[in-house]
Enzyme design. Structure first.
Site, mmCIF file in Angstrom:
data_model
loop_
_atom_site.group_PDB
_atom_site.id
_atom_site.type_symbol
_atom_site.label_atom_id
_atom_site.label_comp_id
_atom_site.label_asym_id
_atom_site.label_seq_id
_atom_site.Cartn_x
_atom_site.Cartn_y
_atom_site.Cartn_z
ATOM 1 N N SER A 1 37.131 -26.208 -4.844
ATOM 2 C CA SER A 1 38.101 -26.642 -3.824
ATOM 3 C C SER A 1 37.574 -27.755 -2.923
ATOM 4 O O SER A 1 37.882 -27.789 -1.728
ATOM 5 C CB SER A 1 38.580 -25.436 -2.997
ATOM 6 O OG SER A 1 39.268 -24.523 -3.822
ATOM 7 N N GLU B 1 35.276 -21.182 -16.330
ATOM 8 C CA GLU B 1 36.476 -21.003 -17.160
ATOM 9 C C GLU B 1 36.093 -20.732 -18.609
ATOM 10 O O GLU B 1 36.770 -19.976 -19.309
ATOM 11 C CB GLU B 1 37.386 -22.236 -17.013
ATOM 12 C CG GLU B 1 38.075 -22.232 -15.650
ATOM 13 C CD GLU B 1 38.376 -23.604 -15.076
ATOM 14 O OE1 GLU B 1 38.317 -24.607 -15.808
ATOM 15 O OE2 GLU B 1 38.679 -23.672 -13.869
ATOM 16 N N GLY C 1 37.329 -30.587 -9.421
ATOM 17 C CA GLY C 1 38.375 -30.364 -10.424
ATOM 18 C C GLY C 1 39.688 -30.995 -10.004
ATOM 19 O O GLY C 1 39.926 -32.199 -10.189
ATOM 20 N N GLY C 2 40.553 -30.198 -9.387
ATOM 21 C CA GLY C 2 41.909 -30.627 -9.042
ATOM 22 C C GLY C 2 41.976 -31.967 -8.320
ATOM 23 O O GLY C 2 42.838 -32.799 -8.622
ATOM 24 N N GLY D 1 39.640 -23.871 -7.590
ATOM 25 C CA GLY D 1 41.097 -24.004 -7.651
ATOM 26 C C GLY D 1 41.855 -23.117 -6.685
ATOM 27 O O GLY D 1 43.079 -22.977 -6.778
ATOM 28 N N ASN E 1 35.821 -33.294 -12.904
ATOM 29 C CA ASN E 1 36.055 -32.414 -14.059
ATOM 30 C C ASN E 1 37.565 -32.360 -14.284
ATOM 31 O O ASN E 1 38.276 -31.677 -13.567
ATOM 32 C CB ASN E 1 35.501 -31.008 -13.768
ATOM 33 C CG ASN E 1 35.837 -30.032 -14.891
ATOM 34 O OD1 ASN E 1 36.181 -30.448 -15.998
ATOM 35 N ND2 ASN E 1 35.730 -28.735 -14.602
ATOM 36 N N TRP E 2 38.002 -33.103 -15.304
ATOM 37 C CA TRP E 2 39.445 -33.152 -15.565
ATOM 38 C C TRP E 2 39.965 -31.851 -16.173
ATOM 39 O O TRP E 2 41.162 -31.654 -16.296
ATOM 40 C CB TRP E 2 39.764 -34.280 -16.540
ATOM 41 C CG TRP E 2 39.580 -35.665 -16.019
ATOM 42 C CD1 TRP E 2 39.173 -36.044 -14.761
ATOM 43 C CD2 TRP E 2 39.790 -36.877 -16.753
ATOM 44 N NE1 TRP E 2 39.132 -37.412 -14.677
ATOM 45 C CE2 TRP E 2 39.504 -37.944 -15.882
ATOM 46 C CE3 TRP E 2 40.193 -37.157 -18.055
ATOM 47 C CZ2 TRP E 2 39.606 -39.272 -16.291
ATOM 48 C CZ3 TRP E 2 40.296 -38.479 -18.461
ATOM 49 C CH2 TRP E 2 40.001 -39.528 -17.581
ATOM 50 N N LYS E 3 39.042 -31.006 -16.639
ATOM 51 C CA LYS E 3 39.419 -29.797 -17.386
ATOM 52 C C LYS E 3 40.327 -30.204 -18.554
ATOM 53 O O LYS E 3 40.131 -31.279 -19.119
ATOM 54 C CB LYS E 3 40.100 -28.784 -16.461
ATOM 55 C CG LYS E 3 39.332 -28.562 -15.164
ATOM 56 C CD LYS E 3 39.813 -27.370 -14.423
ATOM 57 C CE LYS E 3 39.132 -27.311 -13.072
ATOM 58 N NZ LYS E 3 39.154 -25.995 -12.483
ATOM 59 N N HIS F 1 30.694 -23.576 -17.628
ATOM 60 C CA HIS F 1 31.732 -23.558 -16.584
ATOM 61 C C HIS F 1 32.372 -22.167 -16.577
ATOM 62 O O HIS F 1 32.564 -21.548 -17.625
ATOM 63 C CB HIS F 1 32.777 -24.637 -16.866
ATOM 64 C CG HIS F 1 33.706 -24.845 -15.707
ATOM 65 N ND1 HIS F 1 34.734 -23.976 -15.432
ATOM 66 C CD2 HIS F 1 33.743 -25.790 -14.738
ATOM 67 C CE1 HIS F 1 35.363 -24.395 -14.340
ATOM 68 N NE2 HIS F 1 34.774 -25.498 -13.904
ATOM 69 N N GLU G 1 29.096 -23.104 -8.410
ATOM 70 C CA GLU G 1 30.542 -23.023 -8.267
ATOM 71 C C GLU G 1 30.963 -21.562 -8.139
ATOM 72 O O GLU G 1 31.152 -20.875 -9.169
ATOM 73 C CB GLU G 1 31.229 -23.611 -9.501
ATOM 74 C CG GLU G 1 30.919 -25.054 -9.766
ATOM 75 C CD GLU G 1 32.043 -25.717 -10.541
ATOM 76 O OE1 GLU G 1 32.672 -26.615 -9.984
ATOM 77 O OE2 GLU G 1 32.308 -25.296 -11.669
HETATM 78 C C1 PEP Z 1 35.865 -27.038 -11.257
HETATM 79 O O1 PEP Z 1 36.683 -26.721 -12.091
HETATM 80 O O2 PEP Z 1 34.716 -27.282 -11.599
HETATM 81 C C2 PEP Z 1 36.292 -27.135 -9.866
HETATM 82 C C3 PEP Z 1 35.382 -27.254 -8.939
HETATM 83 O O3 PEP Z 1 37.639 -27.087 -9.630
HETATM 84 P P1 PEP Z 1 38.393 -27.329 -8.217
HETATM 85 O O4 PEP Z 1 37.766 -28.536 -7.587
HETATM 86 O O5 PEP Z 1 39.816 -27.560 -8.599
HETATM 87 O O6 PEP Z 1 38.191 -26.107 -7.396
#
Ligand code: PEP
Length: 252
Positions: free
Chosen positions: A212, A96, A233-234, A172, A8-10, A94, A166
């Site tokens: 994470s 966010e 994500g990250g 994050g 997930n590049w966001k 999501h 999640e």
């Molecule tokens: C996400 O945004 O779906 C996510 C899991 O982010 P991260 O891996 O950065 O916690």
């Protein structure tokens, strides 16, 4: 069931960088038993598609879609439009989007149905906040989110729904949920599937863990029964790092 990892590049990478990411990632060696997908911003779908060429791995995913096919909905993108890029999956709900854009369970449910109707698998994201967890309401929150999301969904067909558990506090934060705790939530989610669609579906719907996840901890999740992969994500932003994470998920 094959494991799946979705990047997930966001809100990262416009068309130029997206094309570069895909070209770099295509040089990575991937485990043959792993499914991999990338959820890219809508404006970068064409560039990602072009850099993928005929390759089907990583599969192209979007990060959101509207529930109508067409009309006076300024700024929105419909599932049928995503289809034109060969998008096979799309995130919905999501945290966010729930937090910053006010997405409700009802909106998430409508989006999931519209995606499925267009032949795109909705990847429904659910998770409790830190406050929910502290007041012991994790399972209650998850039950409400999941039940609402699947109220009008079919479990079968070529656009089968998927879920990503999640926990909001894990996204994050560098503080992932313990695999055993995630597994317990996944088990509760599977009970809801069984109740709604019948026992046959208990283990047929893929549930990913997200929050994470990185190259060091991915194997713990993927090797836990009931966790079918990860939403990342990250740790997906660097194509070589994401390649490493994919290899760490299913070591040879
Ligand atoms: C996400 O945004 O779906 C996510 C899991 O982010 P991260 O891996 O950065 O916690």
């Amino acid at each position: 069931m094959r494991k799946l990892i979705i990047a997930n590049w966001k809100m990262h990478y416009g068309p130029v960088k997206a094309g570069g990411w895909v070209r770099a990632f295509r040089r990575e060696r991937l485990p043959k038993d792993l499914d991999v997908s990338i959820a890219v911003p809508d404006v970068s779908l064409a560039a990602a598609r072009a850099s993928l060429g005929r390759a089907t791995i990583p599969a192209l995913a979007a990060q959101d879609a509207f529930w109508e096919a067409e009309g006076a909905f300024t700024g929105e993108t419909s599932p049928t439009m995503l289809n034109e890029f060969g998008v096979v999956m799309c995130l919905v709900g999501h945290s966010e989007r729930r937090k910053y854009l006010g997405e409700t369970d009802e909106m998430v449910a409508k989006k999931a149905v519209a995606l499925q109707r267009a032949g795109i698998s909705p990847v429904i994201c659910v998770g409790e906040t830190d406050a929910d967890k502290k007041r012991g309401a994790t399972m209650k929150v998850i039950r409400v989110q999941v039940s609402s999301a699947i109220s009008n969904l079919k479990p079968d067909g070529h656009a089968q729904p998927l879920f990503a558990y999640e926990p909001v506090w894990a996204i994050g934060s560098g503080k992932p949920c313990r695999p055993d705790d995630a597994r317990d939530v996944h088990t509760a989610m599977r009970e809801i599937f069984a109740k709604k669609w019948g026992p046959k579906w208990t283990h047929e719907i893929r549930i990913l863990y997200g929050g994470s996840v990185d190259a060091r901890n991915i194997a713990e999740y993927v090797s836990t029964t009931g966790i079918d992969g990860a939403l990342v994500g990250g740790a997906s932003l660097d194509p070589r790092g994401f390649g490493l994470l994919c290899r760490a998920a299913l070591p040879a």
